[in-house]
Design a protein around this motif. Structure first.
Motif, PDB file in Angstrom:
ATOM      1  N   THR A 545      42.074  34.539  34.079  1.00 35.51           N
ATOM      2  CA  THR A 545      43.390  35.162  34.101  1.00 35.51           C
ATOM      3  C   THR A 545      43.517  36.392  34.997  1.00 35.51           C
ATOM      4  O   THR A 545      44.433  36.454  35.816  1.00 35.51           O
ATOM      5  CB  THR A 545      43.801  35.538  32.660  1.00 35.51           C
ATOM      6  N   ARG A 584      36.578  42.557  34.149  1.00 34.42           N
ATOM      7  CA  ARG A 584      37.110  41.694  33.093  1.00 34.42           C
ATOM      8  C   ARG A 584      36.999  40.212  33.445  1.00 34.42           C
ATOM      9  O   ARG A 584      37.478  39.369  32.705  1.00 34.42           O
ATOM     10  CB  ARG A 584      38.611  41.996  32.880  1.00 34.42           C
TER      11      ARG A 584
ATOM     12  N   ASN B  54      37.447  31.299  30.216  1.00 34.93           N
ATOM     13  CA  ASN B  54      38.275  31.648  31.362  1.00 34.93           C
ATOM     14  C   ASN B  54      39.523  32.455  31.051  1.00 34.93           C
ATOM     15  O   ASN B  54      40.106  33.047  31.947  1.00 34.93           O
ATOM     16  CB  ASN B  54      38.645  30.379  32.155  1.00 34.93           C
ATOM     17  N   CYS B  55      39.970  32.516  29.809  1.00 37.73           N
ATOM     18  CA  CYS B  55      41.221  33.230  29.568  1.00 37.73           C
ATOM     19  C   CYS B  55      41.007  34.742  29.528  1.00 37.73           C
ATOM     20  O   CYS B  55      41.915  35.486  29.855  1.00 37.73           O
ATOM     21  CB  CYS B  55      41.892  32.758  28.288  1.00 37.73           C
ATOM     22  N   ARG B  56      39.812  35.160  29.138  1.00 37.75           N
ATOM     23  CA  ARG B  56      39.405  36.573  29.058  1.00 37.75           C
ATOM     24  C   ARG B  56      40.149  37.331  27.967  1.00 37.75           C
ATOM     25  O   ARG B  56      40.135  38.555  27.936  1.00 37.75           O
ATOM     26  CB  ARG B  56      39.560  37.305  30.395  1.00 37.75           C
ATOM     27  N   LEU B  59      37.779  39.284  25.063  1.00 37.85           N
ATOM     28  CA  LEU B  59      36.862  40.348  25.466  1.00 37.85           C
ATOM     29  C   LEU B  59      36.695  41.360  24.344  1.00 37.85           C
ATOM     30  O   LEU B  59      37.678  41.799  23.745  1.00 37.85           O
ATOM     31  CB  LEU B  59      37.387  41.064  26.710  1.00 37.85           C
ATOM     32  N   GLU B 112      42.683  47.968  25.695  1.00 36.52           N
ATOM     33  CA  GLU B 112      43.121  47.940  27.092  1.00 36.52           C
ATOM     34  C   GLU B 112      42.922  46.562  27.698  1.00 36.52           C
ATOM     35  O   GLU B 112      43.772  46.075  28.445  1.00 36.52           O
ATOM     36  CB  GLU B 112      42.256  48.923  27.878  1.00 36.52           C
ATOM     37  N   CYS B 113      41.760  45.944  27.401  1.00 36.11           N
ATOM     38  CA  CYS B 113      41.481  44.607  27.940  1.00 36.11           C
ATOM     39  C   CYS B 113      42.578  43.638  27.508  1.00 36.11           C
ATOM     40  O   CYS B 113      43.102  42.860  28.307  1.00 36.11           O
ATOM     41  CB  CYS B 113      40.140  44.081  27.441  1.00 36.11           C
ATOM     42  N   GLY B 116      45.824  44.252  29.202  1.00 37.11           N
ATOM     43  CA  GLY B 116      45.731  43.815  30.594  1.00 37.11           C
ATOM     44  C   GLY B 116      45.894  42.313  30.726  1.00 37.11           C
ATOM     45  O   GLY B 116      46.680  41.827  31.542  1.00 37.11           O
ATOM     46  N   VAL B 117      45.155  41.569  29.915  1.00 38.43           N
ATOM     47  CA  VAL B 117      45.238  40.108  30.004  1.00 38.43           C
ATOM     48  C   VAL B 117      46.637  39.623  29.632  1.00 38.43           C
ATOM     49  O   VAL B 117      47.199  38.751  30.290  1.00 38.43           O
ATOM     50  CB  VAL B 117      44.181  39.440  29.109  1.00 38.43           C
ATOM     51  N   GLU B 119      49.430  41.214  29.977  1.00 41.30           N
ATOM     52  CA  GLU B 119      50.351  41.496  31.073  1.00 41.30           C
ATOM     53  C   GLU B 119      50.198  40.458  32.179  1.00 41.30           C
ATOM     54  O   GLU B 119      51.181  39.950  32.711  1.00 41.30           O
ATOM     55  CB  GLU B 119      50.105  42.897  31.628  1.00 41.30           C
ATOM     56  N   PHE B 120      48.952  40.115  32.507  1.00 46.61           N
ATOM     57  CA  PHE B 120      48.726  39.134  33.561  1.00 46.61           C
ATOM     58  C   PHE B 120      49.297  37.778  33.205  1.00 46.61           C
ATOM     59  O   PHE B 120      49.860  37.080  34.041  1.00 46.61           O
ATOM     60  CB  PHE B 120      47.226  39.002  33.851  1.00 46.61           C
ATOM     61  N   LEU B 121      49.150  37.388  31.929  1.00 46.87           N
ATOM     62  CA  LEU B 121      49.658  36.070  31.544  1.00 46.87           C
ATOM     63  C   LEU B 121      51.164  36.023  31.601  1.00 46.87           C
ATOM     64  O   LEU B 121      51.750  34.960  31.807  1.00 46.87           O
ATOM     65  CB  LEU B 121      49.180  35.713  30.139  1.00 46.87           C
ATOM     66  N   ILE B 123      53.236  37.799  33.692  1.00 50.02           N
ATOM     67  CA  ILE B 123      53.973  38.104  34.926  1.00 50.02           C
ATOM     68  C   ILE B 123      54.548  36.864  35.585  1.00 50.02           C
ATOM     69  O   ILE B 123      55.620  36.907  36.170  1.00 50.02           O
ATOM     70  CB  ILE B 123      53.129  38.891  35.965  1.00 50.02           C
ATOM     71  N   VAL B 179      48.880  28.365  30.945  1.00 49.42           N
ATOM     72  CA  VAL B 179      48.006  29.506  31.209  1.00 49.42           C
ATOM     73  C   VAL B 179      46.632  29.044  31.702  1.00 49.42           C
ATOM     74  O   VAL B 179      45.700  29.837  31.767  1.00 49.42           O
ATOM     75  CB  VAL B 179      47.845  30.397  29.951  1.00 49.42           C
TER      76      VAL B 179
END
Lengths: 668, 547
Positions: A545, A584, B54-56, B59, B112-113, B116-117, B119-121, B123, B179
């Motif tokens: 991601t 990450r 892979n999705c992270r 974490l 935070e991780c 972050g993830v 937000e990325f998913l 956008i 995703v």
């Protein structure tokens, strides 16, 4: 599908290169089919799938992942122009336009999904590709399989109707006095040719004979004693890596040569492959003997078609002379090495991505733990992946002994390495020096003749585009071990930075692949970062991601900054995006794509702030599109639930977006 | 003489959020966290599939025991190994716990991780919630609320991908919502053994696809919809039908074959909208096949029989229950013994079959059997036996060792007209015996839908479907499982077991059976395999029987 008998028998032969899994032969088959038919048709996808007894989707996955495979015909002559940083700095964008004009190609409307533009008469087609690994002779291009360097307006015609390639042509200039040519001793050497006979005349394969008379573990120890660090970019100690391999295990050990040289700014392995392939092969055979690998592959990037042919011939010649095959020179050691061509994916330079690609899959790097290559590598067996240059160093370590090798360079940064300099210097090129024997200033000024136009140097990227950029006006605090063993700190400018792994790490960057890109003060830092961001957005494999979404987001932000649509939150937002990627992700590509953004923002923040002055638009509808941010100087500010928005600011002359009608509805 | 001892399970000490706990060796870190009450969000991890990491999203902060120069762990003041925390966050889905491991699931770094993830998913994710079927059970929605940062600062164009793609006959793909967790690809490869899905293109433009020569037509395709964490893969059958938060969820069991996959029936206001599998590690893991999953639409058929009928001059005439049952009582008493045949369905519940056998006994006949329903099974879940309760039919004595072996005799009897009374319960006898059933003087049919038998029947009693009844079934492995009532049957239709009890009452008088539990009590008293059990004791996961 009509596959001629000769092609089919070639295909059958290639499949034998992959005794463990037929699926591994997918890429070579696709290359051969594309060479014959000009592109990969839907029929070809199904044919390859049934030939290899795999699912058609598994072939389609590869055809759409690797950009060198095209699903539609190209022109009779297919031109590839490099778009990455050093070539862009040398004018490759303008060059692209001129080539299109000369070839009669209309390129508008072509994007990632449709990257090849063909001329109306079908004679030419053009593709704007990523780094072709010859940044020192920028701008570079390929015409079919022919390689063209320093392409200017004057020799565009030679590019279109290419009759020769410069890939194997040595640049006959003597090494600089500060160089110490060991690995590169035969490169550009007057009278040198890349055939085995020449190599043998000058003592070739003597080190192999010497190595085969010793024990594999002894060679590993020599490499450990030498302190050799990988030359591909990570700088991991080679002896330590080899030490992870246990002899006599139930599974076979494999060794792979990473010849996928794709890090922007790097152009060294190219010359070893094209001009001195036997040095690589000899180093590789010795290394295979050391880790007891009986099957090895050279993964060479697809954009080195001549290189692949040269390596194939060199391997055949080596086999004929008994340096490969069964019971090499009576030692009892068997080894087969095959060439495997990549097809345009930078991520195949990542060792586990390379392994996945060799297995015939999309080059998705593996999670570590548990897939450490030394434990679960190729076909889930112990595997060593080494860079081309690293394997060449092994031959020389066997020649001179590990301890002697360790005397070169500096402690913990031993031996020699090839530095590649490109960008705004007078004399870009490659230089083999003892590690740490040069400072940045000496490299740029003494070896490369200083800045190209007499302008001041503004920034240097010291280790390939993934390395953090250094601001030329910065001061650094360098902790160095003194001869008496104590640590002392001194403050230096960038010109005094020693070019070794530890020093460059200490000043907040990295030695990486040795690709040094120099930028003078005519260069726009936002433009530079944008060029780099586009490279990473293009090359991201898309598996995880943060990198998949973040790399393209960073590119879009810098696109908008460049085009004049920057808003005040953008530099901070850009940094947040990069911070959310690094650390990450599954592989180091996350760091590679985040570090440029983080470092350019850190070192050149005012350049970015200057482009980011428009007010932040409201998140609620009417949403502001990027085009509006670019085109308009005033953006409506946030309106509350009971007040009307500011009507007067948007002059949407002639536009018909929903946002416009919503706003104009307000006004009535 | 050998003594068998189970291999001792090694317990490992793991510190989670400051508290030391123990977990068996081989426990995945993410599962250990769940067991400790600290749920770790995830997209790509699924306990029944391989872990690509892979999705992270999973974490967390991880640490291992600090090693001293003697290669032994450094012991801290609390007597446990001191933990050296790894500066980079680690995924928790692909590693097992190790001795002395430390885990932090709620530190600032982890928060935070996750932000972050998330937000990325989001956008490039389309603003489809108002029209997306996944809303209400969407992990993007859930984790965004729990772990996201609540605002967007994305000012660019979103990546466009194909929407509303018919990736299979029963599955719709919206590539923009995807995703790229690869759960569907891994499921099709590892569980359904039909490696038909893959990724195409690269980077941010990657999408899921089928090769054009193939389609996602496996009988297990709808499981990809279950496991898709977002609305990328949705059921075409369920598309736009109902918001999931309006669905009443009833735990039940599929009755379309002898496997008896455990299910959840999603219904609202007496309409079933969908079925989804329910976890039962002794039957179906967390999967079910498409055939069984979608085999409920007949419940809503406009053809449903809603009133009892008596055959009159103008066909089947609607009547009242008392009249129909009274007529049945009269007519049934005319013949006994071999002049009576009963054909039951192998998908009736145990209670229904038990009462059917009692009816047969009351009428003195041994000509009683089920119609075997066989088709091609697979090695995954679908049984070749398409009757849900063949084992129960055997247990209740409605069928013998070979189901349907008496159908030949019944067929002969009908041809010779020696059989005067034919009772068909839950089946269509004409599919096997043809129009010859018309030779019988009295055809009595208990059925949910009109069929060849009800057309010829003199008395038709409207019964209910699997989602409208409570009762028990025995699957092919001898597992006793329970159907629960999700919806009410339409009109005046009654439970099969009640109808059969009333027929029995009409033949042999009061039987003291008022509730379905009474039926089971009688079953448990007379059948050793069911001794000590009751309908409620069956529970949600069923009970293995000793048959």
């Amino acid at each position: 599908m009509n596959i001629p008998a000769t092609l089919e028998s070639k295909i059958n032969e290639v499949i034998t290169h992959y005794p463990v899994s037929r699926r591994s032969a997918t890429m070579p088959l696709l290359h051969m089919i594309q060479e014959h038919f000009g592109f990969i048709s839907d029929e070809a996808v199904t044919w390859v799938a049934s030939k290899l007894e795999i699912e058609p989707i598994n072939v389609l996955e590869l055809v759409t992942f690797y950009p060198m495979f095209r699903r539609k015909p190209a022109g009779q002559t297919h031109i590839r122009v490099c778009r990455t940083l050093s070539c862009a700095m040398a004018g490759s964008y303008a060059l692209l336009e001129k080539v299109c004009k000369a070839a009669g190609i209309e390129r508008h409307g072509h994007d990632h999904g449709n990257p090849i533009a063909v001329s109306k008469d079908g004679k030419y087609s053009i593709e704007f590709v990523e780094c072709l690994a010859s940044c020192g002779t920028a701008p570079v291009a390929m015409s079919g399989d022919d390689f063209h360097e320093k392409v200017t307006d004057e020799n565009i015609k030679d590019l279109l109707d290419s009759t020769s390639s410069s890939a194997t042509v040595p640049k006959l200039h003597p090494p600089h006095p500060r160089e110490k040519r060991i690995v590169f001793q035969n490169i550009d050497r007057d009278g040198w040719t890349n055939d085995i006979d020449k190599y043998l005349v000058y003592g070739g394969y003597e080190e192999l004979k010497k190595a085969l008379r010793t024990q594999p573990a002894d060679i590993v120890n020599e490499v450990k004693a030498s302190g050799l660090r990988g030359r591909g970019g990570a700088g991991f100690p080679c002896g330590v890596k080899w030490g992870f391999i246990k002899y006599g295990g139930p599974e076979p050990t494999y060794l792979i040569c990473n010849a996928d040289e794709s890090e922007p700014g790097t152009f060294k392995d190219r010359y070893i492959i094209h001009q001195d392939p036997h040095q690589l092969i000899e180093g590789m055979i010795i290394s295979c003997f050391a880790v007891q690998a009986n099957l090895a592959y050279i993964y060479v990037r697809g954009e080195f078609p001549e290189g692949a042919q040269i390596l194939e011939k060199a391997l055949a010649d080596a086999r004929a002379k008994g340096f490969l095959g069964k019971n090499i020179m009576g030692s009892g050691f068997d080894l087969e090495i095959y060439v495997h061509r990549g097809a345009g994916a930078y991520i195949c330079g990542e060792e586990t991505g390379l392994i996945e690609s060799l297995e015939g899959k999309r080059a998705y790097p593996r999670i570590k733990p548990p897939y450490f290559p030394a434990v679960l590598g190729l076909y889930q067996c112990p595997t060593i992946v080494n860079n081309v240059e690293t394997l060449c160093h092994v031959k020389h370590i066997v020649r001179m002994g590990g301890a002697e090798y360790a005397k070169l360079g500096r402690p913990n940064n031993t031996g020699t390495r090839i530095l590649c300099v490109s960008g705004d210097v007078q004399k870009p090129g490659y230089f083999e020096v003892e590690v740490g024997s040069l400072t940045m200033g000496e490299l740029i000024n003494d070896l490369c003749g200083g800045s190209k136009t007499g302008r001041k140097i503004k920034a240097v990227i010291p280790g390939g585009s993934s390395a953090k950029v250094l601001n030329a006006t910065e001061r650094f605090k360098l902790k160095e071990k003194q001869p008496d063993g104590s640590m002392a700190e001194r403050e230096i400018g960038f010109e005094d930075i020693p070019m070794d792994f530890d020093s460059l790490a200490a000043v907040g960057s990295m030695a990486g692949s040795g690709g040094v890109i120099v930028l003078d003060d005519s260069r726009d830092m936002v433009w530079t970062l944008n060029n780099i961001n586009e490279f990473y957005a293009h090359e991201s494999c898309g598996q995880c991601t943060p990198c998949r979404e973040g790399s393209l987001w960073m590119k879009k932000i810098t696109d908008r900054l460049l085009a004049g649509g920057g808003v005040t939150g953008d530099p901070a937002q850009l940094k947040t995006v990069a911070d959310n990627i690094a650390g990450r992700t599954i592989c180091a590509f996350g760091e590679a794509c985040a570090w440029p953004t983080q470092s350019f923002l850190a070192k050149f923040r005012p350049d970015f702030e200057a482009r980011a002055s428009k007010p932040v638009p409201p998140p609620m509808p009417p949403e502001i599109l990027p085009e509006q941010l670019i085109a308009h100087t005033d953006i409506p500010t946030l309106h509350g639930p009971h007040t009307e928005g500011t009507h007067e600011v948007i002059a949407m002359a002639g536009s018909t977006s929903a946002a416009d009608s919503a706003i104009s509805a307000h006004e009535h | 003489m050998s003594t068998e001892t189970a291999a001792p399970v090694q317990l490992l000490n793991v510190q989670i959020d400051g508290i030391w706990m123990q977990f068996p060796k081989g426990t995945r870190v993410i599962e250990a966290c769940s067991q400790a009450g600290k749920f770790v969000p995830r997209y790509c991890y699924h306990p029944r599939l391989s872990s690509p990491g892979n999705c992270r999203m999973c974490l967390i902060e991880m640490g291992m025991p600090k090693m001293g120069p003697d290669r032994k762990p450094v012991i801290g003041p609390d007597g446990k190994a001191e933990i050296g925390w790894i500066p980079r966050p680690q995924i928790s889905c692909a590693q097992d716990v190790a001795e002395g491991m430390g885990i932090r699931t709620d530190s600032p770094m982890v928060k935070e991780c996750r932000q972050g993830v998330m937000e990325f998913l989001l956008i490039n994710h389309p603003l489809d919630c108002p029209i997306c079927d996944q809303a209400g059970e969407c992990q993007l929605q859930e984790f965004s609320v729990e772990y996201g940062n609540g605002g967007s600062r994305f000012l660019e164009h979103k990546v466009k991908k194909p929407k509303n793609v018919e990736v299979g006959p029963r599955v719709t793909l919206d590539a923009e919502r995807c995703v790229l967790c690869s759960r569907c690809i891994r499921f099709m490869k590892e569980v359904a053994h039909d490696d038909v899905l893959g990724f195409v293109d690269r980077g941010s433009h990657s999408t899921i696809a089928c090769h054009p020569d193939r389609t996602l037509d496996s009988n297990y395709s709808l499981n990809t919809v279950d496991i898709c964490p977002v609305g990328a893969l949705t059921s075409s059958d369920f598309r736009f039908k109902m918001r999931v938060w309006f669905l009443k969820e009833t735990k039940s069991v599929c009755a379309s074959c002898a496997t008896g996959c455990n299910t959840i029936i999603g219904s609202r206001e007496n309409i079933v909208y969908r079925q989804t599998p329910r976890e039962n590690n002794d039957v179906n893991s967390v999967w079910m096949c498409d055939y069984g999953r979608l085999n409920f639409h007949q419940l809503q058929s406009p053809e449903r029989l809603t009133n009892p009928t008596i055959k009159g001059p103008s066909g089947n005439e609607i009547t009242q229950w008392e009249i129909a049952l009274s007529r049945a009582s009269t007519e049934l008493k005319r013949h006994r013994g071999d002049a009576v045949a009963i054909i039951a369905s192998g998908s009736l519940t145990n209670e229904e079959l038990f009462l059917t056998r009692k009816l047969g006994d009351a009428l003195g006949t041994k000509l009683i059997d089920i119609i075997p329903r066989n088709a091609e099974g697979d090695k995954i879940l679908l049984s070749a036996d398409r009757n849900a309760n063949t084992a129960g039919a055997r247990l209740m004595g409605v069928t013998g060792g070979v189901p349907g072996s008496l159908l030949g005799l019944i067929s002969t009897g009908l041809k010779n007209k020696t059989i005067k009374t034919l009772i068909v319960i839950g089946e269509d006898a004409t599919t096997t015996l043809g129009e010859e059933i018309a030779n019988a003087q009295l055809i009595l049919s208990v059925s949910m839908l009109p069929n060849g038998t009800t057309k010829l029947a003199h008395l038709v009693f409207p019964s209910v479907g699997f989602a409208e009844k409570r009762g028990s079934l025995v699957n092919k492995d001898g597992r006793l499982q329970r159907l629960n009532r999700a919806i009410q049957a339409p009109g005046a239709a009654r439970d099969d077991w009640e109808i059969i009890r009333d027929l029995l009452h009409g033949v042999s008088g009061a039987n003291g059976i008022y509730m379905i539990e009474d039926v089971f009590k009688q079953m448990a008293a007379s059948i050793p395999a069911l001794a000590g059990l009751s309908l409620s004791k069956i529970g949600d996961l069923g009970v293995p029987l000793k048959l």
